[in-house]
Design a protein around this motif. Structure first.
Motif, PDB file in Angstrom:
ATOM      1  N   VAL A 161      47.592  27.897 -18.491  1.00  0.00           N
ATOM      2  CA  VAL A 161      46.245  27.613 -17.341  1.00  0.00           C
ATOM      3  C   VAL A 161      47.095  26.154 -16.805  1.00  0.00           C
ATOM      4  O   VAL A 161      46.971  26.239 -15.992  1.00  0.00           O
ATOM      5  N   ALA A 162      47.962  25.883 -17.665  1.00  0.00           N
ATOM      6  CA  ALA A 162      48.925  24.216 -17.223  1.00  0.00           C
ATOM      7  C   ALA A 162      50.327  25.114 -16.096  1.00  0.00           C
ATOM      8  O   ALA A 162      50.754  24.110 -15.921  1.00  0.00           O
ATOM      9  N   ILE A 200      43.129  33.508 -15.969  1.00  0.00           N
ATOM     10  CA  ILE A 200      43.186  31.889 -15.945  1.00  0.00           C
ATOM     11  C   ILE A 200      41.839  31.637 -15.451  1.00  0.00           C
ATOM     12  O   ILE A 200      41.388  30.982 -15.188  1.00  0.00           O
ATOM     13  N   ARG A 201      41.407  32.953 -14.902  1.00  0.00           N
ATOM     14  CA  ARG A 201      39.812  32.568 -13.528  1.00  0.00           C
ATOM     15  C   ARG A 201      39.000  32.856 -14.730  1.00  0.00           C
ATOM     16  O   ARG A 201      38.028  31.602 -14.922  1.00  0.00           O
ATOM     17  N   LYS A 202      39.329  33.250 -15.678  1.00  0.00           N
ATOM     18  CA  LYS A 202      38.310  33.427 -16.968  1.00  0.00           C
ATOM     19  C   LYS A 202      38.442  32.091 -17.609  1.00  0.00           C
ATOM     20  O   LYS A 202      37.222  31.565 -17.279  1.00  0.00           O
ATOM     21  N   SER A 203      39.270  30.984 -17.567  1.00  0.00           N
ATOM     22  CA  SER A 203      39.449  29.857 -18.189  1.00  0.00           C
ATOM     23  C   SER A 203      38.374  29.005 -17.278  1.00  0.00           C
ATOM     24  O   SER A 203      38.203  28.251 -17.333  1.00  0.00           O
ATOM     25  N   PHE A 204      39.086  29.424 -15.575  1.00  0.00           N
ATOM     26  CA  PHE A 204      37.935  28.585 -15.104  1.00  0.00           C
ATOM     27  C   PHE A 204      36.668  28.942 -15.145  1.00  0.00           C
ATOM     28  O   PHE A 204      35.547  27.925 -14.375  1.00  0.00           O
ATOM     29  N   ASN A 205      35.914  29.940 -14.596  1.00  0.00           N
ATOM     30  CA  ASN A 205      34.740  29.992 -14.986  1.00  0.00           C
ATOM     31  C   ASN A 205      34.115  30.290 -16.025  1.00  0.00           C
ATOM     32  O   ASN A 205      32.991  30.263 -16.387  1.00  0.00           O
ATOM     33  N   LYS A 206      35.192  29.366 -17.054  1.00  0.00           N
ATOM     34  CA  LYS A 206      34.397  28.574 -18.466  1.00  0.00           C
ATOM     35  C   LYS A 206      34.269  30.375 -19.285  1.00  0.00           C
ATOM     36  O   LYS A 206      32.706  29.906 -19.376  1.00  0.00           O
TER      37      LYS A 206
END
Lengths: 208, 208
Positions: A161-162, A200-206
DNA sequence: TTTTCAATAACATAATAATGTGGTTTTACG
DNA sequence: CGTAAAACCACATTATTATGTTATTGAAAA
């Protein structure tokens, strides 16, 4: 005291009329435009000597919906504060409306008094969310109970993600690149995805 | 009617006392724990026969701050609804608190009546945000003025963020994959980035 | 009208990512 | 003690991405 110039877009004539009547009684609010569609509003707005500062916008409208209309209206009147009125509190719509620049959001089941409160709050630079809506926003931010990933896997995800490459992640974590690959394979399997973008999408969407 | 069990963590004794007194007058709210630090709260909470459902938590506390304490408290009492009380409305703190599971957030300048409203709203499963706070949240979601990317480039970005490969984007937009590549090269140049992860990150942070 | 820019596209190459198969070691748990 | 899960690593193959160079076309701006 300067009046608050209000506009209303509402296709339900009963609701529209009750709003107009109610705000007509208020000493400092002047309803300057009332239409039953976004299209009409956009036509009228240019030939309007008193420019509205606040708009009550129904989310379900025939023709251009309130949600679709939001950007169009914001484009014409960037400084207009928009209060969305909605029948159902769908989470998606809330965030879409906010992303389009709506500043308040309330359920039509709210009383006229609540709507008035919202108008007054907005006129003072604040924002009003009905409790159920606010709760949905709060829940959106709330941490998920526990991740299905292991702590090591989460470290890998952080790296991705970084914006790091596998190589960078490997050297940061002092492991080989094959280990990183291995972790990522497992992560993809667990999350049932198959590319970085999804991760990354999942990460941002928690969702991780 | 079942009373609402309330807890209060507030180090300012004047504020604490006025809260206790005020809620003491309310027929359906029973204040079951009052401490002036997170540490004391965590010690007391296990030997407490009436488990609080709602907590008023000051954000600025000596020792463990309200913000740091939030996860600790949530860990002990996952179902506790927490209302943050804050002196200053710092945007960072708002989002940190929400991310730690706070469900409401209000300024201490709010009247006791407002705080009561918040407690009642929360007890009904809603969430209360003071207007200034809600506005900050709305602004966070609001679209940025204008993108430095062209509309076509934005379509490409949408595809990337949606997790599509260049190939898929190309076929969706009816252009060749080399055109997609070309667009992406330009996008990366304009945004001064060099990988998909950065692009997606920027997109989610509304930096595009 | 010349210039700039957006959108299109081809060709080429190196780097990185995705996926498979197989294996070792350590740690935690019943 | 055995087993399962987690972390570790290697080797291999294909797909995708990142990057460069170059070029055509049409529309908008100077």
């Amino acid at each position: 005291m300067k009046p608050i110039y209000l506009a209303i877009i509402e296709d339900d004539l009963v609701v529209q009329e009750s709003l107009v009547e109610f705000f007509g009684l208020h000493p400092t609010i002047e309803t300057v435009v009332v239409t039953n569609s976004v299209e009409d509003f956009l036509k009228l707005i240019n030939s309007c000597e008193k420019v509205p500062e606040i708009l009550l916008l129904d989310i379900n409208l025939p023709g251009i919906s309130g949600l679709k209309g939001l950007p169009l209206i914001k484009n014409e009147l960037p400084n207009l504060d928009i209060i969305m009125l909605t029948t159902f509190d769908e989470t998606d719509n809330i965030f879409k409306a906010l992303s389009c620049g709506a500043c308040s959001y309330l359920s039509k089941r709210a009383s006229l008094q609540n709507i008035l409160d919202a108008v007054l709050v907005v006129s003072e630079g604040g924002s009003y969310m009905s409790p159920a809506i606010a709760r949905k926003i709060a829940n959106f931010y709330a941490p998920k109970k526990k991740s299905i990933l292991t702590s090591r896997q989460l470290e890998i995800v952080d790296g991705i993600v970084a914006g790091k490459s596998y190589k960078m992640i490997a050297s940061d974590l002092f492991v080989s690149i094959d280990t990183v690959r291995s972790h990522i394979k497992n992560i993809y399997k667990t999350l049932e995805i198959n590319c970085k973008a999804e991760l990354i999408r999942k990460s941002f969407n928690k969702e991780i």
